[in-house]
Motif scaffolding. Sequence first.
Motif, PDB file in Angstrom:
ATOM      1  N   UNK A   1     -13.721 -79.309 -12.954  1.00 36.23           N
ATOM      2  CA  UNK A   1     -14.006 -80.341 -11.845  1.00 36.23           C
ATOM      3  C   UNK A   1     -15.515 -80.450 -11.311  1.00 36.23           C
ATOM      4  N   UNK A   2     -16.185 -79.415 -11.686  1.00 29.67           N
ATOM      5  CA  UNK A   2     -17.596 -79.053 -11.382  1.00 29.67           C
ATOM      6  C   UNK A   2     -18.376 -80.352 -11.339  1.00 29.67           C
ATOM      7  N   UNK A   3     -18.885 -80.768 -10.096  1.00 31.33           N
ATOM      8  CA  UNK A   3     -19.698 -82.022 -10.309  1.00 31.33           C
ATOM      9  C   UNK A   3     -18.874 -83.263 -10.229  1.00 31.33           C
ATOM     10  N   UNK A   4     -17.545 -83.346 -10.329  1.00 34.14           N
ATOM     11  CA  UNK A   4     -16.761 -84.401 -10.274  1.00 34.14           C
ATOM     12  C   UNK A   4     -16.236 -84.828  -8.793  1.00 34.14           C
ATOM     13  N   UNK A   5     -16.627 -85.861  -8.230  1.00 32.45           N
ATOM     14  CA  UNK A   5     -16.380 -86.141  -6.899  1.00 32.45           C
ATOM     15  C   UNK A   5     -14.856 -86.746  -6.611  1.00 32.45           C
ATOM     16  N   UNK A   6     -13.967 -86.333  -5.932  1.00 32.98           N
ATOM     17  CA  UNK A   6     -12.602 -86.885  -5.701  1.00 32.98           C
ATOM     18  C   UNK A   6     -12.009 -87.451  -7.117  1.00 32.98           C
ATOM     19  N   UNK A   7     -11.706 -87.098  -7.913  1.00 34.57           N
ATOM     20  CA  UNK A   7     -11.246 -87.679  -9.186  1.00 34.57           C
ATOM     21  C   UNK A   7      -9.867 -88.094  -9.044  1.00 34.57           C
ATOM     22  N   UNK A   8      -9.545 -89.155  -9.712  1.00 35.62           N
ATOM     23  CA  UNK A   8      -8.168 -89.719  -9.817  1.00 35.62           C
ATOM     24  C   UNK A   8      -7.803 -88.842 -11.266  1.00 35.62           C
ATOM     25  N   UNK A   9      -6.557 -88.176 -11.032  1.00 37.71           N
ATOM     26  CA  UNK A   9      -5.902 -87.391 -11.839  1.00 37.71           C
ATOM     27  C   UNK A   9      -4.687 -87.995 -12.588  1.00 37.71           C
ATOM     28  N   UNK A  10      -4.404 -88.196 -13.579  1.00 34.58           N
ATOM     29  CA  UNK A  10      -3.104 -88.508 -14.345  1.00 34.58           C
ATOM     30  C   UNK A  10      -2.777 -87.542 -15.176  1.00 34.58           C
ATOM     31  N   UNK A  11      -1.365 -87.216 -15.088  1.00 32.92           N
ATOM     32  CA  UNK A  11      -0.908 -85.811 -15.788  1.00 32.92           C
ATOM     33  C   UNK A  11       0.463 -86.270 -16.370  1.00 32.92           C
ATOM     34  N   UNK A  12       0.498 -86.180 -17.807  1.00 34.29           N
ATOM     35  CA  UNK A  12       1.391 -86.468 -18.648  1.00 34.29           C
ATOM     36  C   UNK A  12       2.359 -85.318 -18.782  1.00 34.29           C
ATOM     37  N   UNK A  13       3.561 -85.559 -18.178  1.00 31.71           N
ATOM     38  CA  UNK A  13       4.588 -84.356 -18.079  1.00 31.71           C
ATOM     39  C   UNK A  13       5.688 -84.670 -18.899  1.00 31.71           C
ATOM     40  N   UNK A  14       6.475 -83.662 -19.240  1.00 32.45           N
ATOM     41  CA  UNK A  14       7.731 -83.961 -20.064  1.00 32.45           C
ATOM     42  C   UNK A  14       8.701 -84.509 -19.199  1.00 32.45           C
ATOM     43  N   UNK A  15       9.414 -85.447 -19.902  1.00 29.96           N
ATOM     44  CA  UNK A  15      10.349 -86.581 -19.091  1.00 29.96           C
ATOM     45  C   UNK A  15      11.642 -85.713 -18.642  1.00 29.96           C
ATOM     46  N   UNK A  16      11.974 -84.383 -18.953  1.00 29.26           N
ATOM     47  CA  UNK A  16      12.987 -83.472 -18.348  1.00 29.26           C
ATOM     48  C   UNK A  16      12.342 -82.996 -16.958  1.00 29.26           C
ATOM     49  N   UNK A  17      11.351 -83.137 -16.568  1.00 29.62           N
ATOM     50  CA  UNK A  17      11.064 -82.364 -15.377  1.00 29.62           C
ATOM     51  C   UNK A  17      11.592 -83.224 -14.207  1.00 29.62           C
ATOM     52  N   UNK A  18      12.090 -82.662 -13.194  1.00 26.34           N
ATOM     53  CA  UNK A  18      13.002 -83.110 -12.253  1.00 26.34           C
ATOM     54  C   UNK A  18      12.105 -83.585 -11.041  1.00 26.34           C
ATOM     55  N   UNK A  19      12.605 -84.441 -10.100  1.00 24.50           N
ATOM     56  CA  UNK A  19      11.780 -85.094  -9.305  1.00 24.50           C
ATOM     57  C   UNK A  19      10.821 -83.908  -8.168  1.00 24.50           C
ATOM     58  N   UNK A  20      11.801 -82.909  -7.934  1.00 25.51           N
ATOM     59  CA  UNK A  20      11.216 -81.894  -7.202  1.00 25.51           C
ATOM     60  C   UNK A  20       9.919 -81.375  -7.724  1.00 25.51           C
ATOM     61  N   UNK A  21      10.089 -81.126  -9.124  1.00 29.74           N
ATOM     62  CA  UNK A  21       9.118 -80.359  -9.821  1.00 29.74           C
ATOM     63  C   UNK A  21       7.983 -81.472  -9.785  1.00 29.74           C
ATOM     64  N   UNK A  22       8.320 -82.675 -10.110  1.00 25.83           N
ATOM     65  CA  UNK A  22       7.289 -83.506 -10.205  1.00 25.83           C
ATOM     66  C   UNK A  22       6.183 -83.762  -8.861  1.00 25.83           C
ATOM     67  N   UNK A  23       7.091 -83.567  -7.809  1.00 27.17           N
ATOM     68  CA  UNK A  23       6.287 -83.570  -6.501  1.00 27.17           C
ATOM     69  C   UNK A  23       5.405 -82.569  -6.505  1.00 27.17           C
ATOM     70  N   UNK A  24       5.980 -81.193  -6.764  1.00 24.96           N
ATOM     71  CA  UNK A  24       5.131 -79.961  -6.899  1.00 24.96           C
ATOM     72  C   UNK A  24       4.032 -79.860  -7.701  1.00 24.96           C
ATOM     73  N   UNK A  25       4.086 -80.594  -8.905  1.00 23.69           N
ATOM     74  CA  UNK A  25       2.970 -80.890  -9.771  1.00 23.69           C
ATOM     75  C   UNK A  25       1.683 -81.733  -9.169  1.00 23.69           C
ATOM     76  N   UNK A  26       2.228 -82.595  -8.425  1.00 26.31           N
ATOM     77  CA  UNK A  26       1.289 -83.624  -7.908  1.00 26.31           C
ATOM     78  C   UNK A  26       0.734 -82.933  -6.704  1.00 26.31           C
ATOM     79  N   UNK A  27       1.290 -81.982  -5.935  1.00 22.60           N
ATOM     80  CA  UNK A  27       0.873 -81.470  -4.884  1.00 22.60           C
ATOM     81  C   UNK A  27      -0.135 -80.298  -5.577  1.00 22.60           C
ATOM     82  N   UNK A  28       0.184 -79.572  -6.243  1.00 19.18           N
ATOM     83  CA  UNK A  28      -0.822 -78.659  -6.943  1.00 19.18           C
ATOM     84  C   UNK A  28      -2.168 -79.435  -7.396  1.00 19.18           C
TER      85      UNK A  28
END
Length: 342
Positions: free
Chosen positions: A93-120
């Motif tokens: 992220x060095x030098x990148x200002x407020x990036x938009x981040x798109x994360x590909x995650x396995x489809x088996x990941x639960x909603x709770x985990x999805x939220x937590x990934x986004x939070x991270x």
Amino acid sequence: MGLLRHFSRDIGIDLGTANTVVYVSGHGIVLQEPSVVAIDKRDKTVYAVGLEANKMIGRTPEDIEAVRPLRDGVIADFGAAEMMLRSFIKRVKKGIFNPHIAIGIPSGVTDVERRAVMEAARKAGASEVFLIDEPLAAAIGAGLPVAEATGNMIVDIGGGTTEVAVMSLQGIVKSESVRVAGNELSEAIQTYMKRVHNLAVGDRTSEEIKIKIGSAYPGDEDNTAMEVRGLHLLSGLPRTVTIKAGEIRESMEEPLSVIVEAVKRTLEKTPPELAADIIERGIVLAGGGALLKGIDTLLAHETGIVTHIAPAPLNCVVLGAGRVLEDYKNLSRVLTKLSMVS
Ligand code: ADP
Ligand code: MG
């Protein structure tokens, strides 16, 4: 998505069970490392991440723990996954200002985990975070026309899971996920070496055998030999054994048939119009497992459908995630609903 967006860079991430890959718009792939984090247990801080942490597996002192936070397509150790994701993002992220981040995650990941990934990701400095189901990201990254009203089938063979999906109009129509993929193939080799050659070999060695001489379909190279070092179980001493490609292929037959069956089951439940499209376009293989010699021939033989290996199969998911950010207007439907709630 205001004007500011044009001044910032976007980051695409493939959070895989075996490897994490990061793409920065305008730069391309900037990071591709094992999904491993080493944590200092005394103060719960990151000691090492990626390649460096991978070397530490099985070699750490008591106060350091090297873990793979994702296993079998789910997040097995959430705290560790968060720490790993944050340190990877921090690094690019060095030098990148407020990036938009798109994360590909396995489809088996639960909603709770999805939220937590986004939070991270948000804590790591993202101004906006989107999640994409891996099969869709892989299809986009492989250059399939997922936005069209036509059926496409992707088979993503990763480390922990194989995801099979039929897509049309930016959505998944039918899918299957099995917890048999690259790791299982390597484990089958380990079991075989023990049973037939009385030789104990580690994870790295079995993976090396798979990559060097492993194959999924009989061929001219079945007699190719390789020397393998391991621990002889009867004498308890190190020993070198010579193995042939043909026996290694046979040792992987069972996990390979699980992958084949998952593809067949998905085809069976695919609506006829889409099945016809797939017959015409062929099946597309992605993920590191697509690099196993002869896996395309095996699937073509078993299903009767032409099978192609995606260009750069290890990078399909991250390239797809990057494409979605760059072409947000046309591809935003692939982002999961949850990610829009934020
Ligand atoms: P994930 O998405 O789960 O992180 P990847 O798509 O990165 O997984 O694929 C990792 C898997 O691909 C590992 O099991 C690895 O052994 C396997 N792999 C990588 N290269 C090859 C190769 N040349 N032949 C066979 N398998 C391979
Ligand atoms: Mg993957």
